[in-house]
Design a protein around this motif. Structure first.
Motif, PDB file in Angstrom:
ATOM      1  N   ALA A  18       0.810  -1.215   0.000  1.00  0.00           N
ATOM      2  CA  ALA A  18       0.000   0.000   0.000  1.00  0.00           C
ATOM      3  C   ALA A  18       0.844   1.267   0.000  1.00  0.00           C
ATOM      4  CB  ALA A  18      -0.932  -0.014   1.201  1.00  0.00           C
ATOM      5  N   SER A  19       2.097   1.174   0.388  1.00  0.00           N
ATOM      6  CA  SER A  19       2.904   2.383   0.444  1.00  0.00           C
ATOM      7  C   SER A  19       3.619   2.694  -0.874  1.00  0.00           C
ATOM      8  CB  SER A  19       3.919   2.282   1.580  1.00  0.00           C
ATOM      9  OG  SER A  19       4.777   1.202   1.343  1.00  0.00           O
ATOM     10  N   LEU A  20       3.537   1.820  -1.887  1.00  0.00           N
ATOM     11  CA  LEU A  20       4.124   2.147  -3.180  1.00  0.00           C
ATOM     12  C   LEU A  20       3.360   3.322  -3.774  1.00  0.00           C
ATOM     13  CD1 LEU A  20       4.777  -1.360  -4.764  1.00  0.00           C
ATOM     14  CD2 LEU A  20       6.378   0.118  -3.567  1.00  0.00           C
ATOM     15  N   GLN A  21       4.080   4.251  -4.389  1.00  0.00           N
ATOM     16  CA  GLN A  21       3.459   5.474  -4.894  1.00  0.00           C
ATOM     17  C   GLN A  21       3.547   5.544  -6.408  1.00  0.00           C
ATOM     18  OE1 GLN A  21       5.546   8.542  -2.778  1.00  0.00           O
ATOM     19  NE2 GLN A  21       4.822   7.825  -0.795  1.00  0.00           N
ATOM     20  N   VAL A  22       2.387   5.725  -7.053  1.00  0.00           N
ATOM     21  CA  VAL A  22       2.290   5.843  -8.502  1.00  0.00           C
ATOM     22  C   VAL A  22       2.133   7.320  -8.857  1.00  0.00           C
ATOM     23  CG1 VAL A  22       0.965   5.192 -10.546  1.00  0.00           C
ATOM     24  CG2 VAL A  22       1.172   3.598  -8.642  1.00  0.00           C
ATOM     25  N   ALA A  23       2.876   7.776  -9.861  1.00  0.00           N
ATOM     26  CA  ALA A  23       2.771   9.166 -10.310  1.00  0.00           C
ATOM     27  C   ALA A  23       2.820   9.200 -11.837  1.00  0.00           C
ATOM     28  CB  ALA A  23       3.896  10.008  -9.727  1.00  0.00           C
ATOM     29  N   VAL A  24       2.301  10.286 -12.406  1.00  0.00           N
ATOM     30  CA  VAL A  24       2.320  10.467 -13.857  1.00  0.00           C
ATOM     31  C   VAL A  24       2.681  11.915 -14.165  1.00  0.00           C
ATOM     32  CG1 VAL A  24      -0.130  11.075 -14.085  1.00  0.00           C
ATOM     33  CG2 VAL A  24       1.047  10.010 -16.006  1.00  0.00           C
ATOM     34  N   SER A  42       5.622   6.686 -13.097  1.00  0.00           N
ATOM     35  CA  SER A  42       6.652   6.244 -12.162  1.00  0.00           C
ATOM     36  C   SER A  42       6.048   5.477 -10.998  1.00  0.00           C
ATOM     37  CB  SER A  42       7.459   7.437 -11.647  1.00  0.00           C
ATOM     38  OG  SER A  42       6.634   8.320 -10.926  1.00  0.00           O
ATOM     39  N   LEU A  43       6.845   4.582 -10.469  1.00  0.00           N
ATOM     40  CA  LEU A  43       6.486   3.792  -9.295  1.00  0.00           C
ATOM     41  C   LEU A  43       7.625   3.952  -8.295  1.00  0.00           C
ATOM     42  CD1 LEU A  43       4.400   1.776  -8.143  1.00  0.00           C
ATOM     43  CD2 LEU A  43       5.825  -0.044  -9.074  1.00  0.00           C
ATOM     44  N   PHE A  44       7.302   4.450  -7.102  1.00  0.00           N
ATOM     45  CA  PHE A  44       8.295   4.754  -6.071  1.00  0.00           C
ATOM     46  C   PHE A  44       8.079   3.852  -4.869  1.00  0.00           C
ATOM     47  CE2 PHE A  44       9.249   7.410  -2.224  1.00  0.00           C
ATOM     48  CZ  PHE A  44      10.631   7.297  -2.302  1.00  0.00           C
ATOM     49  N   ASN A  45       9.173   3.310  -4.347  1.00  0.00           N
ATOM     50  CA  ASN A  45       9.136   2.466  -3.158  1.00  0.00           C
ATOM     51  C   ASN A  45       9.742   3.241  -1.986  1.00  0.00           C
ATOM     52  OD1 ASN A  45       9.293   0.532  -1.181  1.00  0.00           O
ATOM     53  ND2 ASN A  45      10.842  -0.716  -2.224  1.00  0.00           N
ATOM     54  N   PRO A  46       8.884   3.862  -1.149  1.00  0.00           N
ATOM     55  CA  PRO A  46       9.405   4.641  -0.025  1.00  0.00           C
ATOM     56  C   PRO A  46       9.753   3.790   1.201  1.00  0.00           C
ATOM     57  CG  PRO A  46       7.041   4.809  -0.059  1.00  0.00           C
ATOM     58  CD  PRO A  46       7.434   3.978  -1.247  1.00  0.00           C
ATOM     59  N   THR A  47       9.512   2.492   1.118  1.00  0.00           N
ATOM     60  CA  THR A  47       9.738   1.629   2.273  1.00  0.00           C
ATOM     61  C   THR A  47      11.221   1.323   2.445  1.00  0.00           C
ATOM     62  OG1 THR A  47       9.603  -0.492   1.115  1.00  0.00           O
ATOM     63  CG2 THR A  47       7.514   0.523   1.780  1.00  0.00           C
ATOM     64  N   GLY A  48      11.550   0.657   3.519  1.00  0.00           N
ATOM     65  CA  GLY A  48      12.922   0.240   3.779  1.00  0.00           C
ATOM     66  C   GLY A  48      13.225  -1.145   3.235  1.00  0.00           C
ATOM     67  N   ASP A  49      12.261  -1.760   2.526  1.00  0.00           N
ATOM     68  CA  ASP A  49      12.422  -3.122   2.011  1.00  0.00           C
ATOM     69  C   ASP A  49      12.464  -3.140   0.489  1.00  0.00           C
ATOM     70  OD1 ASP A  49      12.182  -4.271   4.605  1.00  0.00           O
ATOM     71  OD2 ASP A  49       9.987  -4.091   4.455  1.00  0.00           O
ATOM     72  N   THR A  50      13.132  -4.152  -0.075  1.00  0.00           N
ATOM     73  CA  THR A  50      13.075  -4.396  -1.507  1.00  0.00           C
ATOM     74  C   THR A  50      11.743  -5.074  -1.818  1.00  0.00           C
ATOM     75  OG1 THR A  50      15.469  -4.617  -1.673  1.00  0.00           O
ATOM     76  CG2 THR A  50      14.155  -5.651  -3.418  1.00  0.00           C
ATOM     77  N   VAL A  51      11.102  -4.635  -2.914  1.00  0.00           N
ATOM     78  CA  VAL A  51       9.809  -5.187  -3.306  1.00  0.00           C
ATOM     79  C   VAL A  51       9.958  -5.812  -4.686  1.00  0.00           C
ATOM     80  CG1 VAL A  51       7.416  -4.625  -3.843  1.00  0.00           C
ATOM     81  CG2 VAL A  51       8.566  -3.454  -1.971  1.00  0.00           C
ATOM     82  N   THR A  52       9.489  -7.047  -4.859  1.00  0.00           N
ATOM     83  CA  THR A  52       9.487  -7.724  -6.148  1.00  0.00           C
ATOM     84  C   THR A  52       8.039  -7.911  -6.574  1.00  0.00           C
ATOM     85  OG1 THR A  52      11.530  -8.881  -5.604  1.00  0.00           O
ATOM     86  CG2 THR A  52      10.213  -9.779  -7.414  1.00  0.00           C
ATOM     87  N   LEU A  53       7.708  -7.433  -7.781  1.00  0.00           N
ATOM     88  CA  LEU A  53       6.335  -7.497  -8.292  1.00  0.00           C
ATOM     89  C   LEU A  53       6.296  -8.339  -9.564  1.00  0.00           C
ATOM     90  CD1 LEU A  53       5.709  -3.691  -7.899  1.00  0.00           C
ATOM     91  CD2 LEU A  53       4.712  -5.456  -6.451  1.00  0.00           C
ATOM     92  N   TYR A  54       5.388  -9.291  -9.613  1.00  0.00           N
ATOM     93  CA  TYR A  54       5.159 -10.095 -10.804  1.00  0.00           C
ATOM     94  C   TYR A  54       3.822  -9.649 -11.376  1.00  0.00           C
ATOM     95  CZ  TYR A  54       8.797 -13.035  -8.876  1.00  0.00           C
ATOM     96  OH  TYR A  54       9.982 -13.487  -8.371  1.00  0.00           O
TER      97      TYR A  54
END
Length: 161
Positions: A18-24, A42-54
């Motif tokens: 839920a914390s991933l941020q989408v912008a245009v 753009s997709l931004f990951n503000p968290t402290g973890d690596t995220v893998t999306l399939y």
């Protein structure tokens, strides 16, 4: 953090953190009529973890004027794209264009337009960004011809009176 995938029918959707941020955004605010609009999603990951999306094709798309999706009438490879891996604090950007090919399906006329970035990452199938606005104006030569036509019509009307 690894995000598990859920297979629904033939499509693969991935729950999004839920914390991933989408912008245009677009490359500029004003375009001439029939000029190609560059759209950056753009997709931004503000968290402290690596995220893998399939995800499914297309990973990123846009919605123009709440009426036209970039991926309409396009053919994508069979299977699934490589996973999107976002390191902590990382931003990934996709560049798409609304050019002559897309204008055949959805022409951008003179006036104000909006665009939203769309990702196919969550269980509902889409995650939207806020809208960005841009304007399409006529070419300077077109404006000059319209002005000249107006002057000639006015002149003719004065002669008739």
């Amino acid at each position: 953090m690894r995000i598990p995938c859920v297979i629904l029918g033939l499509l693969l959707y991935c729950p999004v953190n839920a914390s991933l941020q989408v912008a245009v955004d677009t490359d500029k605010d004003i375009y001439l009529l029939n000029e190609t609009v560059k759209v950056y999603i753009s997709l931004f990951n503000p968290t402290g973890d690596t995220v893998t999306l399939y995800c499914t094709y297309p990973v990123a798309t846009y919605l123009m004027d709440n009426a036209f999706y970039w991926h309409q009438d396009k053919v994508f490879p069979a299977g699934f794209p490589p996973p999107v891996i976002l390191q902590a604090g990382e931003t990934k950007i996709w560049q798409l264009e609304h050019g002559s090919r897309e204008s055949g399906s959805y022409s951008l006329g003179i006036g104000n337009h909006t665009v939203q970035g769309v990702f196919n990452f969550n269980t509902t199938g889409t995650q939207y960004s806020d809208s960005a606005e841009f304007h399409v104006i006529p070419e300077p030569a077109t404006l000059a011809l319209l002005g000249l036509g107006g002057v000639l019509i006015r002149r003719k009307m004065i002669r008739l009176i």
